[in-house]
Design a protein around this motif. Structure first.
Motif, PDB file in Angstrom:
ATOM      1  N   ILE A 192       0.837  -1.202   0.000  1.00 19.51           N
ATOM      2  CA  ILE A 192       0.000   0.000   0.000  1.00 19.51           C
ATOM      3  C   ILE A 192       0.872   1.252   0.000  1.00 19.51           C
ATOM      4  O   ILE A 192       0.627   2.204  -0.765  1.00 19.51           O
ATOM      5  N   THR A 218       2.487   2.041  -3.417  1.00 21.88           N
ATOM      6  CA  THR A 218       1.612   2.282  -4.559  1.00 21.88           C
ATOM      7  C   THR A 218       1.872   3.646  -5.180  1.00 21.88           C
ATOM      8  O   THR A 218       1.998   4.661  -4.479  1.00 21.88           O
ATOM      9  N   ILE A 222      -5.225   1.999  -5.906  1.00 22.60           N
ATOM     10  CA  ILE A 222      -5.446   0.751  -5.179  1.00 22.60           C
ATOM     11  C   ILE A 222      -6.910   0.379  -5.305  1.00 22.60           C
ATOM     12  O   ILE A 222      -7.794   1.204  -5.041  1.00 22.60           O
ATOM     13  N   LEU A 236      -9.585  -2.609  -3.905  1.00 22.16           N
ATOM     14  CA  LEU A 236      -9.704  -3.639  -2.880  1.00 22.16           C
ATOM     15  C   LEU A 236     -11.096  -4.242  -2.910  1.00 22.16           C
ATOM     16  O   LEU A 236     -12.096  -3.513  -2.816  1.00 22.16           O
ATOM     17  N   LEU A 284      -4.920   2.912   4.061  1.00 23.72           N
ATOM     18  CA  LEU A 284      -5.683   3.343   2.892  1.00 23.72           C
ATOM     19  C   LEU A 284      -6.033   4.825   2.971  1.00 23.72           C
ATOM     20  O   LEU A 284      -5.992   5.543   1.960  1.00 23.72           O
ATOM     21  N   LYS A 295      -3.588   9.201  -3.849  1.00 25.15           N
ATOM     22  CA  LYS A 295      -3.771   7.947  -4.570  1.00 25.15           C
ATOM     23  C   LYS A 295      -5.269   7.711  -4.764  1.00 25.15           C
ATOM     24  O   LYS A 295      -6.090   8.085  -3.927  1.00 25.15           O
ATOM     25  N   ILE A 299      -8.329   5.405  -4.596  1.00 27.86           N
ATOM     26  CA  ILE A 299      -8.685   4.211  -3.844  1.00 27.86           C
ATOM     27  C   ILE A 299     -10.135   3.839  -4.140  1.00 27.86           C
ATOM     28  O   ILE A 299     -11.037   4.664  -3.992  1.00 27.86           O
ATOM     29  N   PHE A 321      -6.402  -7.446  -3.368  1.00 26.40           N
ATOM     30  CA  PHE A 321      -5.865  -6.117  -3.647  1.00 26.40           C
ATOM     31  C   PHE A 321      -5.387  -6.066  -5.094  1.00 26.40           C
ATOM     32  O   PHE A 321      -4.837  -7.047  -5.612  1.00 26.40           O
ATOM     33  N   PHE A 377      -2.908  -3.296  -7.289  1.00 29.03           N
ATOM     34  CA  PHE A 377      -2.068  -2.114  -7.151  1.00 29.03           C
ATOM     35  C   PHE A 377      -1.614  -1.623  -8.524  1.00 29.03           C
ATOM     36  O   PHE A 377      -1.017  -2.381  -9.306  1.00 29.03           O
ATOM     37  N   ASP A 378      -1.908  -0.359  -8.818  1.00 24.61           N
ATOM     38  CA  ASP A 378      -1.403   0.314 -10.024  1.00 24.61           C
ATOM     39  C   ASP A 378      -1.718  -0.450 -11.298  1.00 24.61           C
ATOM     40  O   ASP A 378      -0.969  -0.348 -12.290  1.00 24.61           O
TER      41      ASP A 378
END
Length: 327
Positions: A39, A42, A46, A48, A62, A70, A72, A116, A118-119
């Motif tokens: 996390i 990142t 993100i 989730l 988060l 970021k 989310i 999860f 990521f990116d």
């Protein structure tokens, strides 16, 4: 407990590897660090998908990522089974932080997936929820994936579920409920030639039980590791498996929350899917299949350790109570 900690910690380094090898996280040995590190590292976004979310460390992580600009997105089960209010605090805090939060489409009984992304280039598919017990007293695993085809499908399904639209699932290594999990798991069991080793929180689906019993009767070694007090309601099914030659043992050191199947020491499946009819047919779930020796070897070594420190399934008594973990 000391089981392959160097492998668990090594995943912190491997997470940024440019290769496409799968990488295993073993819990509770690794703790929160691999996920919190991911996390923190990142770059942009993100996503989730989660069933149970009560752990403060991940809520803070988060929210910090959101405050650091970021993007989310959280797809969360609002009413976990027999724990309707469990996620209420997370829902309040995520909304207060202006994190994009969505609940699952009503076509799913539950969103039980634990993933999860990521990116848009790395996914972590987990057997565990974001709860304190996941990192302290449960046996669980996660698989870090950066194969582009697999990550892309996981991302596409997440986007579709988040928008409550239909998703397309075609990747051979990804096992989705309710789309294709029953078919793929049955084929996986039927593909065994010598060995089936399983971590199971519960086994109650008649077709899965029948396939495991059939494998045992054909001379295939079938081992199932459960928690100390499996569900007494399903005791008849466990006795049926034992009569077929399946060996069942109980872990008394860790609660078995993992959902894992290892076939012939060469193939494995792990993720959120329980071996129950609702998990196969009604919930949104994700498990992953792998043949990567760097995953299979530590996964099986951990199973062997847990098996060797467990005890044979004991006869059920009227006084026995089932420790109910909210899957």
């Amino acid at each position: 407990m000391r089981i392959l900690k160097h492998i668990c910690l090594f995943t912190l380094f491997l997470f940024i590897s440019p290769t496409f090898a799968d990488q295993l996280i073993i819990e509770p040995d690794a703790g929160r660090a691999p996920l919190l590190n991911a996390i923190q590292q990142t770059q942009s976004n993100i996503d989730l998908a989660m069933y149970g979310f009560t752990d403060e460390a991940f809520l803070r992580a988060l929210i910090t990522a959101k405050n650091n600009h970021k993007k989310i997105n959280v797809l969360l089960e609002p009413h976990p089974y027999q724990a309707d209010d469990e996620n209420n605090k997370a829902i309040r805090q995520l909304r207060a932080a202006n994190i994009d939060l969505q609940f699952p489409d009503k076509k799913f009984q539950l969103i039980h997936q634990k993933t999860f992304i990521f990116d848009n280039n790395t996914a972590i598919v987990m057997t565990f929820n974001l709860t304190n017990s996941s990192f302290t007293r449960e046996r669980n695993f996660a698989l870090i994936i950066n194969n582009p085809d697999e990550v892309q499908e996981i991302q596409n399904v997440f986007n579709a579920d988040f928008a409550q639209k239909n998703a397309t699932t075609i990747n051979n290594n990804l096992v989705w409920s309710p789309d294709n999990s029953r078919e793929k798991i049955m084929k996986l069991i039927q593909s065994a030639h010598t060995n089936i080793e399983m971590y199971a929180q519960d086994i109650s689906d008649y077709n899965v039980i029948g396939a495991l019993a059939h494998a045992a009767r054909q001379g295939i070694s079938v081992k199932i590791l459960l928690s100390a007090n499996p569900n007494k309601m399903h005791s008849g099914k466990f006795r049926y498996l034992q009569k077929a030659g399946v060996v069942i043992q109980n872990s008394h050191s860790l609660y078995i929350h993992a959902k894992v199947m290892i076939i012939d020491h060469q193939r494995a499946m792990l993720g959120s899917i329980n071996f129950t009819a609702p998990s196969l047919d009604k919930n949104r779930e994700l498990s992953v299949m792998t043949i990567d020796p760097q995953v299979i070897t530590p996964l099986e070594n951990t199973f062997n350790h847990d098996w060797n420190t467990s005890q044979p399934l004991q006869p059920f008594t009227t006084k026995q109570r089932f420790y109910h973990e909210r899957t």
